[in-house]
Design a protein around this motif. Structure first.
Motif, short mmCIF file in Angstrom:
data_model
loop_
_atom_site.label_atom_id
_atom_site.label_comp_id
_atom_site.label_asym_id
_atom_site.label_seq_id
_atom_site.Cartn_x
_atom_site.Cartn_y
_atom_site.Cartn_z
N ASP A 157 0.83 -1.21 0.00
CA ASP A 157 0.00 0.00 0.00
C ASP A 157 0.87 1.26 0.00
O ASP A 157 0.57 2.25 -0.68
CB ASP A 157 -0.92 0.01 1.22
N THR A 158 1.95 1.23 0.76
CA THR A 158 2.86 2.38 0.84
C THR A 158 3.60 2.57 -0.48
O THR A 158 3.74 3.70 -0.97
CB THR A 158 3.87 2.19 1.98
N SER A 161 1.61 4.24 -3.03
CA SER A 161 1.37 5.66 -2.78
C SER A 161 2.53 6.53 -3.26
O SER A 161 2.43 7.75 -3.28
CB SER A 161 1.14 5.90 -1.28
N LYS A 162 3.62 5.91 -3.68
CA LYS A 162 4.79 6.64 -4.17
C LYS A 162 4.77 6.69 -5.70
O LYS A 162 4.02 5.98 -6.35
CB LYS A 162 6.08 5.98 -3.67
N THR A 163 5.64 7.51 -6.27
CA THR A 163 5.69 7.66 -7.72
C THR A 163 6.36 6.45 -8.37
O THR A 163 7.08 5.69 -7.71
CB THR A 163 6.46 8.92 -8.12
#
Length: 316
Positions: A157-158, A161-163
């Motif tokens: 999930d993390t 959330s990043k590019t």
């Protein structure tokens, strides 16, 4: 046959001790394994945590519960024999022995709770013992695995959330953390997005750069599936780069066709597919972006220490 639960082993222990007399704990492993028809692989099967072998652990806890229930006793450390009470249970069905042991353990737990309550202490952990026919070691492993799986979900999930650029850098760092690139300084590089030719990262395996691993990283939603076509394109990119080593990493999963294609390469191109769950596991195991929250120390008796002491022949 699967490895029997500890409570399924208890009747066999009673019968074996009745026939063969007192026995050392570890000497029970082979004869019981034969009784249950276990393979060599099942006998030496370890917990995923590495904390010992499953079958021997279950024998140990079966003996512990039998002893706490008054059916066996320890005349010396690590040695067990039946009590007189055990004679009444030798011919009883397994279920009846299990019920008796569970009742005795419940009485023992109630007594311990009462004593702790008098001392102003609370202990709810003992309520979990003997549930689901798991040993305490197995319960600990189950809890540990549950925490790991929850953390895997948090990792993906993390990452999502990043590019995409951050993800490419992340997988290169992971490959380096896993030991690829060896002692080469700055072995991993992320290719320029505008001209990567289907290659997102490169790991140099030696100082001169004669050996290289090429990486493709796809940051897809968990529900997405990487198909055969995308994997074929990556293999094509490897051919253009004159490389036969590639790692395709995604946060999602692969289709059956993609997996079958990768396996069909038969060494002409060494291609490894890493899905989201494997990615999270590697990040967890190699502590990339992770920190240790808690250490739990579990101790056991030191056999060399205690066996070096002289036994008292008068005891028992």
């Amino acid at each position: 046959m699967s490895i029997p639960k500890y409570n399924e082993i208890m009747p066999n222990i009673l019968r074996y001790l009745n026939t063969n007399g007192e026995q050392k704990f570890r000497d029970l492993e082979q004869p019981l394994a034969i009784e249950f028809g276990l393979s060599d692989a099942e006998i030496i099967q370890e917990y995923d945590s590495g904390n010992g072998t499953v079958f021997l652990d279950r024998i140990s806890w079966a003996l512990s519960y039998l002893t706490n229930s008054g059916l066996t006793e320890r005349p010396r450390r690590g040695v067990y024999k039946n009590t007189e009470l055990a004679q009444a249970f030798l011919d009883k069905p397994t279920e009846e022995i299990q019920i008796f042991v569970k009742q005795q353990m419940a009485l023992r737990t109630a007594k311990q709770k009462a004593e702790k309550a008098e001392e102003g202490q609370l202990d709810e952990s003992s309520d979990l013992l003997m549930e689901n026919n798991q040993t305490p070691q197995e319960m600990l492993n189950t809890a540990h695995e549950s925490i790991r799986q929850s953390t895997y979900d948090q990792i993906i999930d993390t990452v999502l959330s990043k590019t995409a650029t951050e993800f490419e850098g992340l997988v290169v760092k992971l490959m380096e953390r896993m030991g690829y690139g060896g002692q080469v300084k700055n072995a991993g590089t992320v290719t320029q997005a505008s001209n990567d030719g289907g290659i997102d990262g490169i790991i140099r395996e030696d100082v001169l750069g004669l050996g290289k691993i090429h990486i493709q990283a796809k940051r897809y939603a968990k529900s997405n599936t990487v198909g055969r076509e995308e994997v074929q394109k990556f293999v094509g990119a490897l051919a253009v780069a004159q490389s036969n080593k590639g790692v395709f990493i995604t946060t999602s999963s692969y289709s059956a066709g993609a997996t079958a294609y990768a396996e069909s390469l038969n060494g002409t191109t060494n291609l490894v597919l890493i899905n989201g769950e494997q990615l999270a596991k590697y990040m967890y195991d190699y502590s990339l972006g992770m920190q240790t929250k808690q250490h739990i120390e579990i101790k056991e008796m030191d056999s060399d220490f205690w066996d070096g002491m002289q036994n008292d022949s008068k005891v028992g």
